[in-house]
Design an enzyme around this catalytic site. Structure first.
Site, PDB file in Angstrom:
ATOM      1  N   HIS A  96      -5.074   0.153   1.212  1.00  0.00           N
ATOM      2  CA  HIS A  96      -5.543  -1.214   1.466  1.00  0.00           C
ATOM      3  C   HIS A  96      -6.762  -1.220   2.389  1.00  0.00           C
ATOM      4  CE1 HIS A  96      -3.333  -0.764   5.217  1.00  0.00           C
ATOM      5  NE2 HIS A  96      -3.883  -1.866   5.657  1.00  0.00           N
ATOM      6  N   ASP A 111       0.872  -1.183   0.000  1.00  0.00           N
ATOM      7  CA  ASP A 111       0.000   0.000   0.000  1.00  0.00           C
ATOM      8  C   ASP A 111       0.910   1.234   0.000  1.00  0.00           C
ATOM      9  OD1 ASP A 111      -1.540   2.192   0.685  1.00  0.00           O
ATOM     10  OD2 ASP A 111      -2.738   1.120   2.170  1.00  0.00           O
ATOM     11  N   GLU A 162       1.563   2.698  13.208  1.00  0.00           N
ATOM     12  CA  GLU A 162       0.499   2.611  12.201  1.00  0.00           C
ATOM     13  C   GLU A 162      -0.521   1.648  12.802  1.00  0.00           C
ATOM     14  OE1 GLU A 162      -1.973   1.307  10.366  1.00  0.00           O
ATOM     15  OE2 GLU A 162      -0.694   0.214   8.952  1.00  0.00           O
ATOM     16  N   GLU A 173     -10.148  -3.315  15.616  1.00  0.00           N
ATOM     17  CA  GLU A 173      -8.932  -3.971  16.145  1.00  0.00           C
ATOM     18  C   GLU A 173      -8.488  -3.313  17.453  1.00  0.00           C
ATOM     19  OE1 GLU A 173      -5.502  -4.663  13.475  1.00  0.00           O
ATOM     20  OE2 GLU A 173      -6.906  -4.505  11.827  1.00  0.00           O
TER      21      GLU A 173
HETATM   22  N1  GJV Z   1       2.341  -4.709  20.886  1.00  0.00           N
HETATM   23  C1  GJV Z   1       3.233  -5.042  19.914  1.00  0.00           C
HETATM   24  N2  GJV Z   1       2.897  -5.194  18.624  1.00  0.00           N
HETATM   25  C2  GJV Z   1       1.611  -4.987  18.283  1.00  0.00           C
HETATM   26  C3  GJV Z   1       0.627  -4.643  19.246  1.00  0.00           C
HETATM   27  C4  GJV Z   1       1.041  -4.513  20.595  1.00  0.00           C
HETATM   28  N3  GJV Z   1       0.170  -4.203  21.553  1.00  0.00           N
HETATM   29  N4  GJV Z   1      -0.565  -4.527  18.618  1.00  0.00           N
HETATM   30  C5  GJV Z   1      -0.333  -4.776  17.315  1.00  0.00           C
HETATM   31  N5  GJV Z   1       0.975  -5.066  17.103  1.00  0.00           N
HETATM   32  N6  GJV Z   1      -2.875  -0.761  11.518  1.00  0.00           N
HETATM   33  N7  GJV Z   1      -4.479  -2.192  12.324  1.00  0.00           N
HETATM   34  C6  GJV Z   1       1.615  -5.360  15.825  1.00  0.00           C
HETATM   35  C7  GJV Z   1       0.992  -6.521  15.047  1.00  0.00           C
HETATM   36  O1  GJV Z   1       1.577  -7.760  15.387  1.00  0.00           O
HETATM   37  C8  GJV Z   1       1.315  -6.134  13.619  1.00  0.00           C
HETATM   38  O2  GJV Z   1       2.563  -6.572  13.178  1.00  0.00           O
HETATM   39  C9  GJV Z   1       1.265  -4.634  13.656  1.00  0.00           C
HETATM   40  O3  GJV Z   1       1.420  -4.238  15.005  1.00  0.00           O
HETATM   41  C10 GJV Z   1      -0.098  -4.146  13.173  1.00  0.00           C
HETATM   42  C11 GJV Z   1       0.066  -2.947  12.314  1.00  0.00           C
HETATM   43  C12 GJV Z   1      -1.067  -2.764  11.348  1.00  0.00           C
HETATM   44  N8  GJV Z   1      -2.393  -2.947  11.910  1.00  0.00           N
HETATM   45  C13 GJV Z   1      -3.252  -1.933  11.918  1.00  0.00           C
END
Ligand code: GJV
Length: 414
Positions: free
Chosen positions: A349, A98, A191, A200
């Site tokens: 995306h 993206d 992000e 999420e």
């Molecule tokens: N701690 C560490 N990594 C995280 C956490 C957390 N609390 N929450 C999500 N991730 N934009 N909706 C990581 C997850 O494993 C993934 O690699 C990334 O952050 C998500 C980023 C995109 N998702 C989103």
């Protein structure tokens, strides 16, 4: 969906109160034991409580088990499933490919490179480490803590080494809520945005990290975020799912239309690309988040209001939503970088999210649609929410001014 090896009835325990709509839904209270007789869909089960029968939302109950001791509650964050999905390349490829998204972050680093010199940064949920690598390559921070909970972190370490950034980028594998750093950071970049901005609820992790690890006066990237809404026409989607039943192969299949409505329009449609000409009005920001002051408790229920002026006649089928985020500049006199995921920008995306109303309404230039939106975080499943929309269509026609009200709640996903 109904799995073949299940034997009904199944006992379940309510995880929270549920009011029900009175007609075919069953009301229950937290802790009630219900008997499930059938699972006609994955979300709505046919159940019984004290001799009364009705539909219950599957998201509000957990397996009962035969004994009181069985307290193996499901994880309301579904972290195992969540982080497992980020342990494979599929989602990372989608995010990296993206360009609007990834280039926006790169632009933020480039346009702030002077201010980032010698700063300590945290990249929360770094994934494959792209933002951290941009920082090391395009600016001179003294340290970037790249925090990633999924098993992708093992590869991220390799990528950091492969690109000769190991002096600046330190990959920490673990949940941001649990990691320890030697000290606080000047910049927290992440992000975290999901569908309809909040889905999420990764934003909660960002807020907790901010409160624990961001220095007084430190910078949040993104610095603010907004959810945008527009009333829209969705003719082809509506025909594809509803008109279809009117005369397929010369037969009348209209008795299936209420089922189609239930099946296709109950949940919002993710990954929808709205044609700008299907916007019936100028879009408007309905919910705004200030990433410096937003509190975790504010996420439980977010309210917004809107008043749209219809600027082209057409059919109102519902609303389309998307978001934009701003990265404030650290440079004196610098301008903010914006990432806009709406139909007037390059598609991302995330695309857009469509909320179909139950009944199309003809609208005319000069009419207005006013109302409100509530994002209600699921009390049980913490990564999910329900989006409720209430609206009034105020017609301005010469002969008779009229008003039509609508209301609908959309689970995302539970
Ligand atoms: N701690 C560490 N990594 C995280 C956490 C957390 N609390 N929450 C999500 N991730 N934009 N909706 C990581 C997850 O494993 C993934 O690699 C990334 O952050 C998500 C980023 C995109 N998702 C989103």
């Amino acid at each position: 969906m109904q799995s073949e090896d299940e034997e009904f009835p199944i006992e379940v325990i309510a995880l929270s109160d549920f009011t029900g709509n009175g007609s075919d839904q069953l009301a229950f209270a937290n802790g009630d034991r219900l008997l499930v007789h059938a699972k006609p869909s994955s979300d709505w089960w046919w159940a019984e409580l004290s001799g009364v029968i009705g539909y219950i939302p599957a998201s509000h109950v957990c397996p009962g088990g035969a004994t009181e001791e069985d307290t193996s509650m499901p994880d309301p964050w579904q972290d195992e499933e969540y982080f497992d999905s980020y342990g494979t390349l599929k989602l990372h490829l989608e995010m990296l490919a993206d360009r609007s998204r990834t280039e926006a972050y790169r632009q933020v680093i480039i346009s702030n490179s002077a201010s980032l010199k010698d700063k300590v940064m945290m990249d929360l949920g770094c994934g494959t480490g792209i933002i951290s690598l941009f920082c090391a390559q395009l600016a001179q921070p003294s340290m970037v803590y790249a925090v990633e909970a999924s098993s992708m972190a093992e590869y991220t370490k390799k990528l950091v080494k492969q690109n000769n950034c190991e002096e600046v980028v330190s990959v920490l594998q673990g949940r941001a809520e649990e990691i320890e750093l030697p000290g606080q950071v000047d910049v927290l970049v992440s992000e975290w945005m999901g569908n309809c901005l909040l889905f999420e609820f990764m934003v909660e992790s960002v807020l907790l990290a901010r409160d624990r690890w961001l220095k007084e006066g430190g910078v949040m990237w993104p610095s603010s975020a907004a959810l945008t809404l527009v009333p829209c026409q969705a003719d082809s989607y509506f025909s594809e799912k509803m008109h279809f039943w009117e005369r397929p192969y010369g037969l009348d299949f209209t008795p299936l239309q209420s089922l189609a409505q239930q099946e296709f329009f109950t949940k919002p449609k993710f990954s929808y690309l709205i044609d700008p000409t299907d916007c019936l009005s100028t879009p408007c920001d309905v919910i705004q988040l200030d990433m410096y002051t937003l509190q975790v408790k504010d996420l439980e229920e977010m309210h917004g209001h809107f008043q749209f002026w219809i600027d082209r006649s057409g059919t109102f089928h519902g609303f389309t939503a998307w978001f934009n985020v701003d990265f404030k500049s650290m440079e004196p006199g610098g301008t903010a970088v914006q990432l806009d995921t709406g139909p007037h920008s390059e598609p991302t995306h995330w695309k857009q999210t469509l909320f179909m109303s139950d009944r199309p309404v003809s609208v005319h230039e000069g009419d207005s649609i006013s109302g409100s939106i509530v994002l209600h975080r699921n009390p049980v499943w913490r990564r999910h929410m329900t989006v409720s929309l209430h609206w009034n269509i105020n017609s301005s026609s010469k002969d008779a001014s009229s008003c039509q009200a609508g209301t609908k709640s959309f689970p995302m996903w539970r």
